[in-house]
Write a protein that holds these residues in place. Structure first.
Motif, PDB file in Angstrom:
ATOM      1  N   GLY A 126      30.663  -4.666  20.105  1.00  0.00           N
ATOM      2  CA  GLY A 126      30.882  -3.276  20.512  1.00  0.00           C
ATOM      3  C   GLY A 126      31.951  -2.605  19.666  1.00  0.00           C
ATOM      4  O   GLY A 126      32.014  -1.379  19.575  1.00  0.00           O
ATOM      5  N   LEU A 127      32.823  -3.411  19.051  1.00  0.00           N
ATOM      6  CA  LEU A 127      33.905  -2.811  18.249  1.00  0.00           C
ATOM      7  C   LEU A 127      33.539  -2.646  16.775  1.00  0.00           C
ATOM      8  O   LEU A 127      34.362  -2.227  15.964  1.00  0.00           O
ATOM      9  N   GLU A 128      32.289  -2.985  16.424  1.00  0.00           N
ATOM     10  CA  GLU A 128      31.894  -2.970  15.009  1.00  0.00           C
ATOM     11  C   GLU A 128      32.123  -1.616  14.320  1.00  0.00           C
ATOM     12  O   GLU A 128      32.643  -1.598  13.192  1.00  0.00           O
ATOM     13  N   PRO A 129      31.764  -0.468  14.960  1.00  0.00           N
ATOM     14  CA  PRO A 129      31.964   0.806  14.236  1.00  0.00           C
ATOM     15  C   PRO A 129      33.431   1.037  13.849  1.00  0.00           C
ATOM     16  O   PRO A 129      33.723   1.492  12.744  1.00  0.00           O
ATOM     17  N   GLY A 130      34.344   0.687  14.759  1.00  0.00           N
ATOM     18  CA  GLY A 130      35.778   0.845  14.461  1.00  0.00           C
ATOM     19  C   GLY A 130      36.191  -0.074  13.322  1.00  0.00           C
ATOM     20  O   GLY A 130      36.936   0.322  12.420  1.00  0.00           O
ATOM     21  N   LEU A 131      35.688  -1.306  13.362  1.00  0.00           N
ATOM     22  CA  LEU A 131      36.036  -2.265  12.315  1.00  0.00           C
ATOM     23  C   LEU A 131      35.513  -1.799  10.959  1.00  0.00           C
ATOM     24  O   LEU A 131      36.220  -1.869   9.948  1.00  0.00           O
ATOM     25  N   ILE A 132      34.286  -1.273  10.959  1.00  0.00           N
ATOM     26  CA  ILE A 132      33.698  -0.798   9.704  1.00  0.00           C
ATOM     27  C   ILE A 132      34.536   0.347   9.131  1.00  0.00           C
ATOM     28  O   ILE A 132      34.821   0.406   7.941  1.00  0.00           O
ATOM     29  N   ARG A 133      34.969   1.222  10.026  1.00  0.00           N
ATOM     30  CA  ARG A 133      35.791   2.355   9.570  1.00  0.00           C
ATOM     31  C   ARG A 133      37.124   1.871   8.993  1.00  0.00           C
ATOM     32  O   ARG A 133      37.540   2.289   7.911  1.00  0.00           O
ATOM     33  N   GLU A 134      37.746   0.955   9.727  1.00  0.00           N
ATOM     34  CA  GLU A 134      39.025   0.420   9.247  1.00  0.00           C
ATOM     35  C   GLU A 134      38.877  -0.276   7.910  1.00  0.00           C
ATOM     36  O   GLU A 134      39.712  -0.130   7.021  1.00  0.00           O
ATOM     37  N   GLU A 190      38.563   2.094   5.157  1.00  0.00           N
ATOM     38  CA  GLU A 190      39.873   2.674   4.823  1.00  0.00           C
ATOM     39  C   GLU A 190      40.711   1.726   3.953  1.00  0.00           C
ATOM     40  O   GLU A 190      41.580   2.156   3.212  1.00  0.00           O
ATOM     41  N   LEU A 191      40.438   0.419   4.081  1.00  0.00           N
ATOM     42  CA  LEU A 191      41.157  -0.562   3.248  1.00  0.00           C
ATOM     43  C   LEU A 191      40.487  -0.746   1.889  1.00  0.00           C
ATOM     44  O   LEU A 191      40.903  -1.584   1.097  1.00  0.00           O
ATOM     45  N   GLY A 192      39.396  -0.007   1.670  1.00  0.00           N
ATOM     46  CA  GLY A 192      38.701  -0.092   0.387  1.00  0.00           C
ATOM     47  C   GLY A 192      37.688  -1.218   0.319  1.00  0.00           C
ATOM     48  O   GLY A 192      37.247  -1.599  -0.762  1.00  0.00           O
ATOM     49  N   ILE A 193      37.299  -1.741   1.479  1.00  0.00           N
ATOM     50  CA  ILE A 193      36.341  -2.851   1.490  1.00  0.00           C
ATOM     51  C   ILE A 193      34.920  -2.312   1.500  1.00  0.00           C
ATOM     52  O   ILE A 193      34.576  -1.473   2.335  1.00  0.00           O
ATOM     53  N   LYS A 194      34.124  -2.816   0.567  1.00  0.00           N
ATOM     54  CA  LYS A 194      32.707  -2.424   0.550  1.00  0.00           C
ATOM     55  C   LYS A 194      31.930  -3.574   1.139  1.00  0.00           C
ATOM     56  O   LYS A 194      31.815  -4.635   0.537  1.00  0.00           O
ATOM     57  N   ARG A 195      31.373  -3.357   2.329  1.00  0.00           N
ATOM     58  CA  ARG A 195      30.721  -4.483   2.985  1.00  0.00           C
ATOM     59  C   ARG A 195      29.331  -4.720   2.433  1.00  0.00           C
ATOM     60  O   ARG A 195      28.693  -3.795   1.911  1.00  0.00           O
ATOM     61  N   ASP A 196      28.883  -5.968   2.593  1.00  0.00           N
ATOM     62  CA  ASP A 196      27.577  -6.362   2.091  1.00  0.00           C
ATOM     63  C   ASP A 196      26.558  -6.213   3.211  1.00  0.00           C
ATOM     64  O   ASP A 196      26.489  -7.022   4.117  1.00  0.00           O
ATOM     65  N   LYS A 197      25.747  -5.129   3.130  1.00  0.00           N
ATOM     66  CA  LYS A 197      24.807  -4.846   4.220  1.00  0.00           C
ATOM     67  C   LYS A 197      23.639  -5.822   4.232  1.00  0.00           C
ATOM     68  O   LYS A 197      22.937  -5.930   5.224  1.00  0.00           O
ATOM     69  N   SER A 198      23.406  -6.511   3.103  1.00  0.00           N
ATOM     70  CA  SER A 198      22.241  -7.397   3.064  1.00  0.00           C
ATOM     71  C   SER A 198      22.462  -8.644   3.900  1.00  0.00           C
ATOM     72  O   SER A 198      21.538  -9.329   4.280  1.00  0.00           O
TER      73      SER A 198
END
Ligand SMILES: C[S@@+](CC[C@H](N)C(=O)[O-])C[C@H]1O[C@@H](n2cnc3c(N)ncnc32)[C@H](O)[C@@H]1O
Length: 389
Positions: A16-24, A27-35
């Protein structure tokens, strides 16, 4: 191996906290791997993109950053290796090829946590034993094993359909343990969940914040930390600090910068609870983070909550049946809280964490604009957001 070598890093959070984590993380410059559709290595979170966390390729410096700065993350792990193993001998051989020496010193205490699903190797203790053997093969010295010692290096082993994923914990104690909360009132929220509620409400530290059921003060303290740009991990240790490859100077630079980046704020934070003991604990907890000067604590019932001229956010976790009491008086409490909101909080954004529809209905503040499903203390709860009109 240097600070710029890329590793697969997985950040987990409560469902449930994923959207907040993704935003944070962004903001730290992390590009997550959607695959990558992965889940937490130790829990049984449902699979699906970003469920339970995010995965990305990053450096050791980013591992340090994530631990120090992310408010909603539960833990950060680094993927050490992934291979198929359908026999114990195969598991030990393949695991012994991994670069354990980056993370574990010869003779160091380790705790191996294993989960097995639909795999030929399903006996978790036997899997742990072979992984320990593999570490010994690689480091030429047997690691010590420990279950509860806070100073151990945790190794996470997950077997699913014979695919074995081995991860190294980078955090140590879970990240909700910021180090400031030594005193807890009844049914305290985890700090990571409190931060997640604030992110879900889009709270950015630029408006007043009120919590009329503050308990040990978790929500207003996390809000003040956001407003003052205080990194959540500024006062704690992390597992990566014990790695043989730990680059102290790289971490120290980030830590020093975080200390310099702390801001003052002229926003007000109002935290109340009818329980004097809770207010004393909340005050002591806030003092440990240095935000006690920002928060006004008051001991009174919600029915005496004052009106404030400038609208802001009221984010709270009132008592609800299962965790505190199942008394029917709770309905009256919610009715009285709803009356205060309708009379004195027009224009405010209100976020309420509660497990029971009947209690939420007793508020009589209309339908929620947004509802987020979360887990608190093992039970399903909803965080409902309203604008009081
Ligand atoms: C679920 S706890 C809040 C926990 C808090 N978020 C924390 O992290 O510690 C609910 C709090 O509401 C307080 N409470 C119960 N009835 C109240 C009332 N009528 N007015 C104000 N506070 C009340 C309790 O003392 C308790 O601390």
């Amino acid at each position: 191996m240097n600070s710029t070598t890329l590793k697969r890093i997985y950040i987990s959070c409560a469902p449930g906290l994923e959207p907040g984590l993704i935003r944070e993380a962004r903001e730290l410059g992390i590009k997550r791997d959607k695959s990558k559709q992965t889940t937490d290595t130790v829990s049984d979170l449902p699979t699906g993109e970003d469920k339970g966390g995010i995965e990305f390729e990053g450096t050791d410096a980013q591992i340090y950053q994530c631990n120090l700065h992310l408010r909603t993350a539960s833990r950060v792990v680094v993927r050490l290796g992934e291979f198929y193993a359908a026999a114990f001998s195969e598991l030990r051989k393949k695991a012994s090829r991994l670069e354990w020496e980056q993370y574990i010193r010869p003779g160091q205490s380790v705790a191996i946590k294993v989960t097995c699903h639909k795999s030929k190797l399903y006996h978790s203790d036997a899997v742990a034993e072979r992984v320990l053997g593999a570490i010994e093969d690689r480091l030429l010295r047997a690691p010590k094993t420990a279950e509860n010692d806070k100073l151990v290096q945790v190794v996470l082993v997950r077997l699913v359909n014979d695919l074995c994923t081995i991860s190294i914990d980078t955090s140590g104690e879970l990240l909700y343990k910021r180090g400031y909360r030594q005193a807890v009132a009844k049914a305290p929220l985890r700090e990571t969940l409190a931060a997640g509620l604030l992110y879900a409400a889009n709270y950015q530290g630029k408006t007043p914040l009120v919590d009329p059921f503050c308990g040990s003060g978790t929500i207003p303290i996390e809000a003040a930390l956001i407003a003052r740009n205080i990194a959540p991990g500024i006062n704690r240790r992390f597992a990566f600090m014990d790695w043989p490859t730990f680059q102290k100077d790289v971490f120290q630079l980030d830590l020093d910068k975080s200390r310099k980046d702390i801001q003052s704020t002229d926003q007000f934070f109002y935290a109340a609870d009818r329980d004097r003991g809770a207010i004393d604990m909340a005050t002591a907890n806030a003092a440990r983070t240095g935000v006690n000067g920002n928060i006004q604590f008051a001991c009174h019932a919600v029915s005496d909550l004052p009106h404030f001229d400038i609208p802001g956010s009221l984010i709270t976790n009132p008592p609800y049946g299962i965790r505190i009491t199942s008394s029917k008086d709770l309905r009256n409490l919610y009715a009285s809280f709803g009356k205060v909101l309708r009379n004195s909080y027009q224009g405010w954004q209100v976020g309420i964490l509660c497990s029971e529809e009947a209690l939420m209905a007793a508020l009589e503040i209309g339908p929620a604009q947004k509802v987020i499903h979360l887990i608190n203390g093992g039970i399903s709860v909803k965080f409902s957001l309203f604008t009081i009109s």
